[in-house]
Motif scaffolding. Structure first.
Motif, PDB file in Angstrom:
ATOM      1  N   LEU A  63      74.148  37.511  47.703  1.00 15.14           N
ATOM      2  CA  LEU A  63      74.588  36.241  48.270  1.00 15.14           C
ATOM      3  C   LEU A  63      74.041  36.040  49.687  1.00 15.14           C
ATOM      4  O   LEU A  63      73.603  34.932  50.048  1.00 15.14           O
ATOM      5  N   LEU A  64      74.070  37.110  50.501  1.00 12.01           N
ATOM      6  CA  LEU A  64      73.543  36.998  51.859  1.00 12.01           C
ATOM      7  C   LEU A  64      72.042  36.728  51.861  1.00 12.01           C
ATOM      8  O   LEU A  64      71.540  35.917  52.651  1.00 12.01           O
ATOM      9  N   THR A  65      71.323  37.393  50.962  1.00 11.63           N
ATOM     10  CA  THR A  65      69.880  37.162  50.861  1.00 11.63           C
ATOM     11  C   THR A  65      69.588  35.738  50.422  1.00 11.63           C
ATOM     12  O   THR A  65      68.679  35.073  50.976  1.00 11.63           O
ATOM     13  N   GLU A  66      70.341  35.249  49.453  1.00 13.62           N
ATOM     14  CA  GLU A  66      70.135  33.871  48.996  1.00 13.62           C
ATOM     15  C   GLU A  66      70.428  32.869  50.109  1.00 13.62           C
ATOM     16  O   GLU A  66      69.692  31.888  50.286  1.00 13.62           O
ATOM     17  N   ARG A  67      71.504  33.134  50.869  1.00 12.23           N
ATOM     18  CA  ARG A  67      71.824  32.220  51.967  1.00 12.23           C
ATOM     19  C   ARG A  67      70.761  32.264  53.059  1.00 12.23           C
ATOM     20  O   ARG A  67      70.376  31.216  53.612  1.00 12.23           O
ATOM     21  N   THR A  84      67.759  30.332  51.971  1.00  5.99           N
ATOM     22  CA  THR A  84      68.027  28.890  52.029  1.00  5.99           C
ATOM     23  C   THR A  84      67.880  28.359  53.447  1.00  5.99           C
ATOM     24  O   THR A  84      67.264  27.305  53.678  1.00  5.99           O
ATOM     25  N   LEU A  85      68.441  29.089  54.415  1.00  2.29           N
ATOM     26  CA  LEU A  85      68.338  28.659  55.814  1.00  2.29           C
ATOM     27  C   LEU A  85      66.895  28.724  56.316  1.00  2.29           C
ATOM     28  O   LEU A  85      66.443  27.818  57.048  1.00  2.29           O
ATOM     29  N   GLU A 135      65.094  25.829  55.062  1.00  2.00           N
ATOM     30  CA  GLU A 135      65.488  24.633  55.804  1.00  2.00           C
ATOM     31  C   GLU A 135      64.739  24.557  57.139  1.00  2.00           C
ATOM     32  O   GLU A 135      64.306  23.478  57.570  1.00  2.00           O
TER      33      GLU A 135
END
Length: 444
Positions: free
Chosen positions: A65-69, A72-73, A76
């Motif tokens: 989850l941390l890697t995916e977030r 994503t950032l 962005e």
């Protein structure tokens, strides 16, 4: 052998027998200690494996989850940078083109000034004309810094504190389950399982009961609800089954640890309806009967396949579908299975009609129970009050009367009365009769 010697020999034999019994008791206790040690070590090993597996899965999931977030950032950031730099690049190209044009114009102007008198007028004219076309007073607009994106990362440090607090409370190790099975009672074709709370600090919201055959490794759900007992049906007689229960605490979503499995079985054959009776359809296990429309308006009594009800048991009829009521309808227990009868409202039978009227040996009682409808449960509990033998040797098996104390319940009410039978019966039949189709009744 003298009397003293015989006494000593007898005392020695008694001492040997006492020692043997003492050794046997100690060996049984050693076996109990071995089982207890096995339970402690086995449950500790299983708990370690469960904890390691759970936290490894949790660690993997959180890392993912941390890697995916993070990705994503970062994406962005890339998008904002690309969208912001692109117009700046276009503006830079325009300005660089203007600088190149101005350099070329400067060179032409300087050359026009240095040229000879004969060419100067033409070149100065051409230079002036070209300078007018370039519009030297027109400059491209460059955005000010406050209008240009200045990227930064907004990171909330409270996430780590919150995560640390949740992790600190996540999971627990219990030395004893909060609920344990209290009693296993055999019933015809099933086992009644009762359990209780053993942890005073635990407030149960729901219970979950599972069971499996002794030779199977897979448990299956039998019940989820708020009641502290449940009757598990459709069990084969004389076959060991293991039962376990857990609970869900008030306001929680996870289930508690399982109780210690308890082994139970039933020696009582299941209650079954008699097959082949006109007007009734039976389920595959013959414990559910449905009144069909093959003989509407009139129908006989559907009896049990054999006299399987014994005093001291609870006989339950569960209504799962209902049709039109009739005063001749009946659910009850009888001493015999008389053919060609249209109701249990007769001698040597006790029953309740669908309108709630209670009949004892064909006579209606003044007490009445709630009317029977879909979802109704009718229960019969009986115990022997007294026997009145009539034979010369006073042997009840030779004949005589028997008085049974009957507790008949329906809905939230019950009536208690005595039922006098003409002769002693070790077991009794049960039966039902419905005049109109649509009724469906489960017996257990």
């Amino acid at each position: 052998m003298s009397i003293e010697a015989e006494a000593l020999l007898q005392e020695a034999k008694e001492s040997i027998e006492a020692a043997q019994n003492y050794r046997s008791e100690l060996q049984q206790r050693l076996h109990g200690l071995s089982q207890a040690r096995k339970q402690v070590r086995g449950s500790a090993s299983q708990t370690r494996e469960a904890l390691q597996r759970h936290f490894q899965e949790l660690q993997t999931a959180v890392s993912r989850l941390l890697t995916e977030r993070l990705n994503t950032l970062l994406q962005e950031v890339d998008n904002i940078e690309l969208d912001s730099v692109s117009p700046l690049d276009d503006c830079q190209k325009l300005i660089e083109h203007g600088v190149s044009t101005a350099d070329e114009l400067l060179r032409e102007g300087e050359a026009a000034i240095r040229c000879g008198i004969n060419e100067k007028e033409d070149k100065l004219g051409s230079f002036t004309k070209k300078a007018l076309q370039i519009q030297l007073d027109s400059l491209p607009e460059v955005p000010v810094l406050v209008d240009v994106p200045c990227l930064s990362a907004q990171l909330d440090d409270s996430l780590l504190h919150m995560f640390r607090a949740h992790v600190a409370r996540h999971g627990s190790v219990a030395s004893h389950p909060p609920v344990q099975i209290e009693e296993l009672v055999e019933r015809p074709g099933g086992v009644l399982v009762r359990w209780c709370k053993v942890d005073d600090d635990f407030t149960p919201q729901d219970y979950r009961l599972q069971y499996r055959r002794g030779n199977s490794s897979q448990y299956e759900d039998a019940y989820i609800g708020k009641d502290p007992e449940f009757l598990v049906l459709q069990l084969d007689p004389h076959i060991d089954h293991l039962f376990r229960v857990c609970a869900r605490g008030e306001g929680r979503t996870e289930w508690s640890p399982w109780s210690i499995p308890q082994t139970g079985y039933t020696t009582l054959v299941p209650h079954e309806w008699l097959p082949g009776v006109d007007g009734y359809i039976l389920s595959s296990r013959k414990n559910i009967a449905m009144r069909n429309d093959s003989s509407p308006g009139h129908g006989g009594v559907l009896y049990s396949n054999s006299p399987t009800y014994f005093c001291g048991q609870t006989l339950t009829f569960k209504i799962t579908a209902a049709g039109q009521t009739d005063k001749r309808d009946s659910l009850g227990v009888c001493a015999d299975s008389r053919p060609a009868t249209d109701s249990l409202q007769r001698d040597q039978a006790v029953c309740i009609s669908t309108n709630g009227a209670v009949f004892v040996n064909g006579k209606e009682m003044t007490n009445q129970l709630p009317a029977i409808t879909v979802g109704s449960s009718v229960t019969f509990d009986m115990e022997v009050v007294s026997l009145f033998p009539v034979s010369n040797n006073n042997n009840p098996s030779d004949g005589g009367n028997v008085k049974l104390r009957v507790t008949l319940g329906s809905g939230n009410r019950e009536v208690v009365f005595d039922w006098l039978l003409d002769q002693v019966a070790d077991s009794l039949f049960f039966g039902c009769s419905f005049t109109h189709p649509g009724w469906k009744v489960l017996v257990f």
